[in-house]
Motif scaffolding. Sequence first.
Motif, short mmCIF file in Angstrom:
data_model
loop_
_atom_site.label_atom_id
_atom_site.label_comp_id
_atom_site.label_asym_id
_atom_site.label_seq_id
_atom_site.Cartn_x
_atom_site.Cartn_y
_atom_site.Cartn_z
N THR A 22 0.86 -1.17 0.00
CA THR A 22 0.00 0.00 0.00
C THR A 22 0.90 1.23 0.00
OG1 THR A 22 -0.09 0.15 2.40
CG2 THR A 22 -1.74 -1.25 1.33
N PRO A 23 0.37 2.41 -0.32
CA PRO A 23 1.20 3.62 -0.32
C PRO A 23 1.93 3.87 1.00
CG PRO A 23 -0.83 4.05 -1.48
CD PRO A 23 -0.97 2.67 -0.89
N SER A 24 1.24 3.66 2.15
CA SER A 24 1.88 3.91 3.44
C SER A 24 2.97 2.89 3.74
CB SER A 24 0.83 3.91 4.57
OG SER A 24 0.17 2.66 4.65
N GLN A 25 2.75 1.63 3.32
CA GLN A 25 3.77 0.62 3.52
C GLN A 25 4.99 0.90 2.66
OE1 GLN A 25 1.59 -2.90 2.50
NE2 GLN A 25 0.63 -3.10 4.52
N THR A 27 20.01 4.15 11.62
CA THR A 27 18.91 4.92 12.18
C THR A 27 18.08 4.00 13.06
OG1 THR A 27 17.13 6.48 11.65
CG2 THR A 27 17.25 4.48 10.33
N THR A 28 17.10 4.57 13.74
CA THR A 28 16.25 3.79 14.64
C THR A 28 14.80 3.84 14.19
OG1 THR A 28 15.79 5.68 16.10
CG2 THR A 28 17.77 4.35 16.56
N LEU A 29 14.02 2.92 14.72
CA LEU A 29 12.59 2.92 14.40
C LEU A 29 11.94 4.19 14.92
CD1 LEU A 29 10.35 1.20 13.13
CD2 LEU A 29 9.95 0.21 15.39
N ALA A 30 12.39 4.68 16.06
CA ALA A 30 11.84 5.92 16.61
C ALA A 30 12.10 7.09 15.68
CB ALA A 30 12.44 6.20 17.98
N SER A 31 13.27 7.11 15.06
CA SER A 31 13.60 8.19 14.13
C SER A 31 12.71 8.12 12.88
CB SER A 31 15.07 8.11 13.74
OG SER A 31 15.41 9.13 12.81
N LEU A 32 12.47 6.91 12.38
CA LEU A 32 11.59 6.74 11.22
C LEU A 32 10.17 7.22 11.56
CD1 LEU A 32 12.65 3.18 9.96
CD2 LEU A 32 13.39 5.40 9.07
N ALA A 33 9.70 6.84 12.75
CA ALA A 33 8.37 7.25 13.18
C ALA A 33 8.27 8.77 13.28
CB ALA A 33 8.04 6.61 14.52
N GLN A 67 4.94 2.60 17.68
CA GLN A 67 4.20 1.35 17.52
C GLN A 67 3.57 1.26 16.14
OE1 GLN A 67 1.22 0.61 20.49
NE2 GLN A 67 0.39 -1.18 19.45
N ALA A 68 3.01 2.38 15.67
CA ALA A 68 2.40 2.39 14.34
C ALA A 68 3.45 2.16 13.27
CB ALA A 68 1.68 3.72 14.09
N ALA A 69 4.64 2.76 13.46
CA ALA A 69 5.73 2.57 12.50
C ALA A 69 6.17 1.11 12.48
CB ALA A 69 6.90 3.47 12.86
N SER A 70 6.26 0.49 13.65
CA SER A 70 6.68 -0.91 13.75
C SER A 70 5.69 -1.82 13.03
CB SER A 70 6.80 -1.33 15.21
OG SER A 70 7.11 -2.70 15.32
N GLU A 71 4.39 -1.60 13.26
CA GLU A 71 3.38 -2.44 12.63
C GLU A 71 3.34 -2.23 11.12
OE1 GLU A 71 0.32 -2.49 16.47
OE2 GLU A 71 -0.21 -1.41 14.64
N ARG A 72 3.48 -0.98 10.69
CA ARG A 72 3.44 -0.68 9.26
C ARG A 72 4.64 -1.28 8.54
NH1 ARG A 72 2.48 5.50 7.76
NH2 ARG A 72 0.71 5.06 9.14
N LEU A 73 5.81 -1.16 9.16
CA LEU A 73 7.02 -1.72 8.54
C LEU A 73 6.94 -3.24 8.50
CD1 LEU A 73 9.83 -1.24 7.35
CD2 LEU A 73 10.74 -1.25 9.69
N ARG A 74 6.48 -3.85 9.58
CA ARG A 74 6.38 -5.31 9.63
C ARG A 74 5.40 -5.83 8.58
NH1 ARG A 74 5.22 -5.65 14.48
NH2 ARG A 74 2.98 -6.09 14.39
#
Length: 221
Positions: free
Chosen positions: A155-158, A177-183, A191-198
């Motif tokens: 999807t576009p967000s993924q 980089t870190t997941l927090a930085s991406l978020a 948490q939303a970044a982790s779920e979307r990336l996974r």
Amino acid sequence: MIACCRFDAEVLQPTFAEYPDLSLELEGLHAGESTPFRLVFWARGVPAADLDASLADDPTVEDVRRLATTAEAPLYRTIHPGDLPAVSIYNAAIEHDALLLAAISDGEGWDVRFRIPDRDALSALCERCRDLGVRVDVTSIHDRDEATCYGFGLTPSQREIVTLAWNRGYFSVPRETTLASLANELDISQQAASERLRRGLWVLVSNTVCERDADGTADRQ
């Protein structure tokens, strides 16, 4: 029906041979009786200044123009000779109502994802490629129509977070980089970044490396 195939097309191979780290993501493709074979693509892994000269010297390229330069990658438009087998492949795809959805290349062939009416049309297209002396391998077929997805099922967000993670070095060893930085960049929670990336990685792997059954479940054998 969605099909993923790898084509051993010769387009831009001299440039790939010069830069083994180069990867391309197709943004657009067009060819017709009055229009030359034209590609628009994002190029990663090589400085734009170096790539400008190499593309200009590539014998499979008649004309090149850098359309844009972003922090992530430069965007190029190239025009190619009309007698390349890739042109005939494109025309054959149009004849069989194959709609290009995405294409990438790292120099080891072009991985193409397209929508095509049925398996008979896919078989006819592959046979035409073999007649042209171009090897084609069908890597996956999905009968389920995932109309809300694009690219390789993302999807576009993924796609946004997977691309950002790649460009920021999240998959590098060690990580840059870190997941927090991406978020933070995407203005979403960690948490939303982790779920979307996974979810994005699961879709990407299931649509490229692993086969999916008709019901959408992945074969884990």
